[in-house]
Design an enzyme around this catalytic site. Structure first.
Site, PDB file in Angstrom:
ATOM      1  N   ARG A 238      28.130  50.074  44.204  1.00 20.24           N
ATOM      2  CA  ARG A 238      27.041  51.005  44.502  1.00 20.24           C
ATOM      3  C   ARG A 238      27.675  52.360  44.789  1.00 20.24           C
ATOM      4  NH1 ARG A 238      24.023  48.091  42.433  1.00 20.24           N
ATOM      5  NH2 ARG A 238      22.169  47.044  43.272  1.00 20.24           N
ATOM      6  N   GLU A 267      21.427  58.424  42.536  1.00 19.66           N
ATOM      7  CA  GLU A 267      21.003  58.225  41.139  1.00 19.66           C
ATOM      8  C   GLU A 267      19.553  58.687  40.959  1.00 19.66           C
ATOM      9  OE1 GLU A 267      21.750  54.142  40.044  1.00 19.66           O
ATOM     10  OE2 GLU A 267      23.839  54.272  40.683  1.00 19.66           O
ATOM     11  N   HIS A 285      24.648  53.491  35.147  1.00 17.79           N
ATOM     12  CA  HIS A 285      24.251  52.228  35.808  1.00 17.79           C
ATOM     13  C   HIS A 285      23.847  51.163  34.768  1.00 17.79           C
ATOM     14  CE1 HIS A 285      22.640  50.495  39.863  1.00 17.79           C
ATOM     15  NE2 HIS A 285      23.099  49.542  39.074  1.00 17.79           N
TER      16      HIS A 285
HETATM   17  P1  NAP Z   1      29.125  38.723  46.089  1.00 14.16           P
HETATM   18  O1  NAP Z   1      29.402  37.519  45.264  1.00 14.16           O
HETATM   19  O2  NAP Z   1      28.320  38.585  47.328  1.00 14.16           O
HETATM   20  O3  NAP Z   1      30.517  39.405  46.418  1.00 14.16           O
HETATM   21  C1  NAP Z   1      30.663  40.459  47.319  1.00 14.16           C
HETATM   22  C2  NAP Z   1      32.040  40.381  47.935  1.00 14.16           C
HETATM   23  O4  NAP Z   1      32.173  41.495  48.818  1.00 14.16           O
HETATM   24  C3  NAP Z   1      32.315  39.131  48.748  1.00 14.16           C
HETATM   25  O5  NAP Z   1      33.579  38.657  48.417  1.00 14.16           O
HETATM   26  C4  NAP Z   1      32.312  39.614  50.198  1.00 14.16           C
HETATM   27  O6  NAP Z   1      33.212  38.932  51.025  1.00 14.16           O
HETATM   28  C5  NAP Z   1      32.788  41.036  50.025  1.00 14.16           C
HETATM   29  N1  NAP Z   1      32.383  41.902  51.140  1.00 14.16           N
HETATM   30  C6  NAP Z   1      31.152  42.082  51.646  1.00 14.16           C
HETATM   31  N2  NAP Z   1      31.178  42.961  52.650  1.00 14.16           N
HETATM   32  C7  NAP Z   1      32.481  43.332  52.781  1.00 14.16           C
HETATM   33  C8  NAP Z   1      33.163  44.209  53.650  1.00 14.16           C
HETATM   34  N3  NAP Z   1      32.499  44.864  54.624  1.00 14.16           N
HETATM   35  N4  NAP Z   1      34.490  44.364  53.495  1.00 14.16           N
HETATM   36  C9  NAP Z   1      35.172  43.678  52.516  1.00 14.16           C
HETATM   37  N5  NAP Z   1      34.560  42.834  51.665  1.00 14.16           N
HETATM   38  C10 NAP Z   1      33.242  42.658  51.800  1.00 14.16           C
HETATM   39  O7  NAP Z   1      28.371  39.842  45.228  1.00 14.16           O
HETATM   40  P2  NAP Z   1      28.416  40.045  43.631  1.00 14.16           P
HETATM   41  O8  NAP Z   1      27.370  39.224  42.992  1.00 14.16           O
HETATM   42  O9  NAP Z   1      29.811  39.963  43.172  1.00 14.16           O
HETATM   43  O10 NAP Z   1      27.899  41.576  43.544  1.00 14.16           O
HETATM   44  C11 NAP Z   1      28.576  42.616  44.214  1.00 14.16           C
HETATM   45  C12 NAP Z   1      27.799  43.913  44.120  1.00 14.16           C
HETATM   46  O11 NAP Z   1      27.918  44.451  42.816  1.00 14.16           O
HETATM   47  C13 NAP Z   1      26.276  43.818  44.327  1.00 14.16           C
HETATM   48  O12 NAP Z   1      25.942  43.764  45.690  1.00 14.16           O
HETATM   49  C14 NAP Z   1      25.767  45.062  43.642  1.00 14.16           C
HETATM   50  O13 NAP Z   1      25.666  46.130  44.564  1.00 14.16           O
HETATM   51  C15 NAP Z   1      26.855  45.362  42.611  1.00 14.16           C
HETATM   52  N6  NAP Z   1      26.371  45.193  41.225  1.00 14.16           N
HETATM   53  C16 NAP Z   1      26.257  46.285  40.418  1.00 14.16           C
HETATM   54  C17 NAP Z   1      25.859  46.147  39.113  1.00 14.16           C
HETATM   55  C18 NAP Z   1      25.741  47.326  38.191  1.00 14.16           C
HETATM   56  O14 NAP Z   1      24.867  47.351  37.346  1.00 14.16           O
HETATM   57  N7  NAP Z   1      26.629  48.306  38.307  1.00 14.16           N
HETATM   58  C19 NAP Z   1      25.549  44.877  38.607  1.00 14.16           C
HETATM   59  C20 NAP Z   1      25.650  43.785  39.459  1.00 14.16           C
HETATM   60  C21 NAP Z   1      26.074  43.960  40.769  1.00 14.16           C
HETATM   61  P3  NAP Z   1      32.871  37.482  51.631  1.00 14.16           P
HETATM   62  O15 NAP Z   1      32.797  36.567  50.449  1.00 14.16           O
HETATM   63  O16 NAP Z   1      34.033  37.183  52.480  1.00 14.16           O
HETATM   64  O17 NAP Z   1      31.563  37.622  52.325  1.00 14.16           O
HETATM   65  C1  GLV Z   2      22.516  45.993  39.675  1.00  6.52           C
HETATM   66  O1  GLV Z   2      22.910  47.035  40.046  1.00  6.52           O
HETATM   67  C2  GLV Z   2      22.480  44.794  40.455  1.00  6.52           C
HETATM   68  O2  GLV Z   2      22.772  44.842  41.663  1.00  6.52           O
HETATM   69  O3  GLV Z   2      22.144  43.751  39.878  1.00  6.52           O
END
Ligand code: NAP
Ligand code: GLV
Length: 329
Positions: A238, A267, A285
């Site tokens: 983000r 954005e 995005h």
């Molecule tokens: P996820 O599986 O929940 O992974 C997030 C990771 O971040 C986990 O390993 C978590 O650690 C870690 N984390 C959370 N808070 C933290 C902190 N304060 N310090 C250090 N590490 C921390 O999430 P995901 O599905 O991979 O998605 C991640 C993010 O990508 C989403 O929340 C979204 O904002 C973004 N995203 C963007 C797009 C796009 O279109 N650009 C698409 C999809 C997702 P723990 O496991 O130890 O809790």
């Molecule tokens: C996109 O940004 C998502 O969080 O799925």
């Protein structure tokens, strides 16, 4: 079910609309993000809202919907656009779309990593300008990706998918996460370090944490100053995980080599300085924007919404404590 009215805040793929269409009365607000007033008026009396990242679903929207509202199904894995505490306080279930977009978003991160390292944006602008004079021995050179060290900030679902790609490039992997990931350490050879050590030791840094109060401006001026001058920062998480103004300054002064960005603090506005920089590769995005993945996200959001409205547990709630208070199967 027929009595339920559902508001879909943007036109979404058919894969999400078709399952809703028959049992529910569905209002789709249009192609573009709805103006706030239109959103507030449309949700009045709705039982469900299927939202996207462009809508802020806060207490005002929840109150505008009123007491019939049971579920906000966000068509995204990130849900920082939803005030989950306000929803929980009102007994409204919030859901997201985890897991179905990991590989596609990891592809985007790796695409930006490669493009920023190998100066693809700059190279394409040169070709299109008509000023390209042919091959040059030192033209548009950038750092190799293969064999380098990748630092992954947040080794969750998407972070791991990025790490798997990096293994194919013979990269070493450092990571930070709130908790240790021993399975990932075994499978990916990843080493857990503190953020400072990761920033100092990585050639590429890719961000995969959710936006929370703890991760807001996680990467600011000080953190950028710890990175190697040859390093590349990739952000598909983000925008507000990075202090965009500090990043623009670091790139302009060549304190880091380049950045590949998919997300921004305000954005669709982008910091004006970033728009001027050759060493910033800027995507709008599109992290999850493959046809198949957007279909899967829409279908999962619809499944979540339908489950709650028909008294079943949704596949991916983000405030499961609300479910305990509902009479669900
Ligand atoms: P996820 O599986 O929940 O992974 C997030 C990771 O971040 C986990 O390993 C978590 O650690 C870690 N984390 C959370 N808070 C933290 C902190 N304060 N310090 C250090 N590490 C921390 O999430 P995901 O599905 O991979 O998605 C991640 C993010 O990508 C989403 O929340 C979204 O904002 C973004 N995203 C963007 C797009 C796009 O279109 N650009 C698409 C999809 C997702 P723990 O496991 O130890 O809790
Ligand atoms: C996109 O940004 C998502 O969080 O799925």
């Amino acid at each position: 079910m027929a009595q339920h009215r559902v508001v879909v805040t943007r036109r979404i793929p058919e894969a999400g609309l078709v399952p809703l269409g028959d049992p529910l009365q569905v209002v789709v607000l249009g192609e573009d993000p709805p103006p706030r007033e239109k959103l507030l008026a449309a949700v009045r009396g709705a039982s469900g809202i299927l939202s996207t990242v462009t809508e802020r679903i806060d207490a005002e929207v929840l109150d505008a919907a009123g007491e019939r509202l049971k579920v906000v199904a966000n068509m995204a894995v990130g849900y920082d656009n939803v005030d989950v505490a306000a929803a929980t306080a009102r007994g409204v279930v919030v859901t997201n779309t985890p897991g179905v977009l990991d590989e596609t978003t990891a592809d985007t991160a790796f695409m930006l990593l490669m493009a920023a390292a190998r100066r693809l944006g700059e190279a394409e602008r040169l070709v299109r300008s008509g000023r390209w004079g042919g091959w040059g021995p030192e033209q548009l050179t950038g750092p190799d990706v293969w064999g380098k060290t990748l630092g992954i900030v947040g080794l969750g679902r998407i972070g791991r998918a990025v790490a798997r790609r990096a293994l194919g490039f013979g990269m070493r992997i450092l990571y930070t996460s709130r908790s240790r990931k021993e399975d990932a350490e075994r499978e990916l050879g990843a080493r857990r370090v503190g953020l400072e050590e990761l920033l100092r030791g990585s050639d590429f840094v890719s961000l995969h944490v959710p936006l929370t109060p703890q991760t807001h401006h996680l990467i600011g001026e000080r953190e950028l100053s710890l990175m190697k001058p040859t390093a590349v920062l990739v952000n598909t998480a983000r925008g507000s995980v990075v202090d965009e103004a500090a990043l623009a300054d670091a790139l302009a002064e060549r304190r880091i080599f380049a950045a590949g960005l998919d997300v921004y603090e305000r954005e669709p506005q982008i910091h004006p300085k970033l728009l001027e920089l050759e060493n910033a590769v800027l995507a709008p995005h599109i992290g999850s924007a493959s046809i198949e993945t957007r279909n899967r996200m829409a279908a999962l959001a619809a499944e979540n919404l339908l489950a709650v409205l028909s008294g079943r547990r949704p596949p991916s709630p983000v405030n499961p404590e609300v479910l305990d208070r509902l009479p669900l199967d």
